[in-house]
Write an enzyme that holds these catalytic residues in place. Sequence first.
Site, PDB file in Angstrom:
ATOM      1  N   CYS A  65       0.824  -1.216   0.000  1.00  0.00           N
ATOM      2  CA  CYS A  65       0.000   0.000   0.000  1.00  0.00           C
ATOM      3  C   CYS A  65       0.860   1.269   0.000  1.00  0.00           C
ATOM      4  O   CYS A  65       1.703   1.480   0.861  1.00  0.00           O
ATOM      5  CB  CYS A  65      -0.964  -0.058   1.180  1.00  0.00           C
ATOM      6  N   CYS A 102       0.640   3.607   2.940  1.00  0.00           N
ATOM      7  CA  CYS A 102       1.309   3.039   4.115  1.00  0.00           C
ATOM      8  C   CYS A 102       2.805   3.322   4.048  1.00  0.00           C
ATOM      9  O   CYS A 102       3.435   3.626   5.059  1.00  0.00           O
ATOM     10  CB  CYS A 102       1.088   1.534   4.196  1.00  0.00           C
ATOM     11  N   CYS A 105      -0.143  12.456 -17.986  1.00  0.00           N
ATOM     12  CA  CYS A 105       0.064  11.284 -17.115  1.00  0.00           C
ATOM     13  C   CYS A 105       0.879  10.192 -17.812  1.00  0.00           C
ATOM     14  O   CYS A 105       0.507   9.687 -18.875  1.00  0.00           O
ATOM     15  CB  CYS A 105      -1.295  10.791 -16.640  1.00  0.00           C
ATOM     16  N   CYS A 130      -0.611   6.761 -18.262  1.00  0.00           N
ATOM     17  CA  CYS A 130      -1.623   6.753 -19.322  1.00  0.00           C
ATOM     18  C   CYS A 130      -0.970   6.582 -20.680  1.00  0.00           C
ATOM     19  O   CYS A 130      -1.478   5.855 -21.542  1.00  0.00           O
ATOM     20  CB  CYS A 130      -2.429   8.056 -19.327  1.00  0.00           C
TER      21      CYS A 130
END
Length: 519
Positions: A63, A66, A407, A410
């Site tokens: 994560c 995290c 991006c 992308c």
Amino acid sequence: MAVSLALPFTLLGIILLFSGSAAAEAAAAVDPDDSVLTLDASNFSEVVAKHQFIVVEFYAPWCGHCKQLAPEYEKAAAVLKKHDPPVVLAKVDAYDEKNKELKDKYEVHSYPNIKIIKDGGNSVRTYGGPRDADGIVEYLKKQVGPASIELTSRQDAIHSIGDKGVVLVGVFPEFADTEYETFMTVAEKMRADYDFFHTTDAGILPRGDQAVKGPLVRLFKPFDELFVDSQDFDNGALEKFIEVSGFPMVVTFDADPTNIKFLERYYSIPSAKAMLFLKFSDERMESFKSQFNEAAEQFSANNISFLIGDVEAADRAFQYFGLKESDVPLLFVIAQNGKYLNPTIDPDQITPWMKQYIYGNLTPYVKSEPIPKVNDQPVKIVVANNIDDVFFNSGKNVLLEFYAPWCAHCRKLAPILEEVAVSLQDDEDVVIAKMDGTANDIPTDLAIEGYPTIYFYSTSGNLLTYEGERTAEGIISFIKENKGPKTDAPAEGEEKSQMGAGAAEETSSSSSASVKDEL
Ligand SMILES: *[C@@H]1O[C@H](CO)[C@@H](O)[C@H](O)[C@H]1NC(C)=O
Ligand SMILES: *[C@@H]1O[C@H](CO)[C@@H](O)[C@H](O)[C@H]1NC(C)=O
């Protein structure tokens, strides 16, 4: 078309990280090495039972949020273990199969998920504070020790009340009676968000009637009328009073970290949002402020919340809403039925325009690229003005990618989508499409927290996000698995659709944070 009212977590995260950095540096001076206890199923209960107060982060190794939190959490733990009384910070890998029971018991559905566990495990609350080291320290210090502190001298009172945040002072003839008990219960509940004090002597307080004996609660705030009294100790009334009176009529979006709490709340209250963005260095600033305040006073009762933002501090939010800096001073309203803009506004146009909005006389603004005249490439182009036709009502299984021109993920995905589209070209029930999310308003039903985001809408009405691997094989097999029957055929049973949605959720929690570009 409906538009999104929520400020996504990623954006708030950016604001929070930005404002917490100075504080985090201070904490970095302390040796951060393994101050955080590592717990697992074998010793969790034993360790928790030993502590009156312990903080546990449930994390997952993959994560992203995290990983961002980890060094801050370590630094906070190093500071807090030296606090009196010490505060212990621990972590559990909730993704590890052996800790699954803990994960279920503590209802961990997203990561990171931090719990404050008190009384050896008897009381559990979710941590709702900041994620930078200093913010964590400050938040947790407030959670240990008494919920409200007695004020005994004027100096004490002036120092404690200050002029930054919202501070509550309970004035009581004596520290007994049900009113005092109610105050203490509310203080315990709301201590993370406000500072609580109590006294028998209103004479030491810096503002308000000094002769009162109480029971009374005086709320001090650095905005609006600066203080308010309440004597209503009925069930829930005190909490309501604090929430309402402790919230500014106009929220300010600037670089001041004390405003973050209000911003978070602002974007989470269900109401229409009226936002005025300008350069705070504008020479007409005072005039804008007073006119906007007046409008807020007049129209707050119409389920509208007001915010004034400095474009220079809030440029990411500004971009998020798809606005241009050349439009400022810009007043806009985002409501359930649409978005309304008034660019380059003058101060004295604020109230009349808000009136027009309330009377329903304004036309909503929909940002859209033109509908393409020719749309014959394998990957179809979708814009705000044809998304209903191409995506929601086409009667086909549509995979739609939301992208941003800047991006990188992308750009990497583009040839892959092309490949998918070409290889599924013969299946006339399947459409592959893309939409520039920065040039078009995105419907509310499709939450976009980063680019690229891929949605799939099947002929049986399932709306899924694709969170799997970004390979042609991955995407093709996802489409084959989830596509619905031809629309003239009867829809398949419930079971399949539930499995589809469940699967999407599982992968979404396992990969979304790490693979998305930032907003
Ligand atoms: C709990 O047990 C794990 C091994 O299962 C160990 O790595 C960890 O250090 C232990 N934590 C404490 C606080 O004893
Ligand atoms: C206020 O507005 C929000 C969003 O526009 C809506 O969800 C809510 O139901 C409204 N509340 C009232 C009391 O009208």
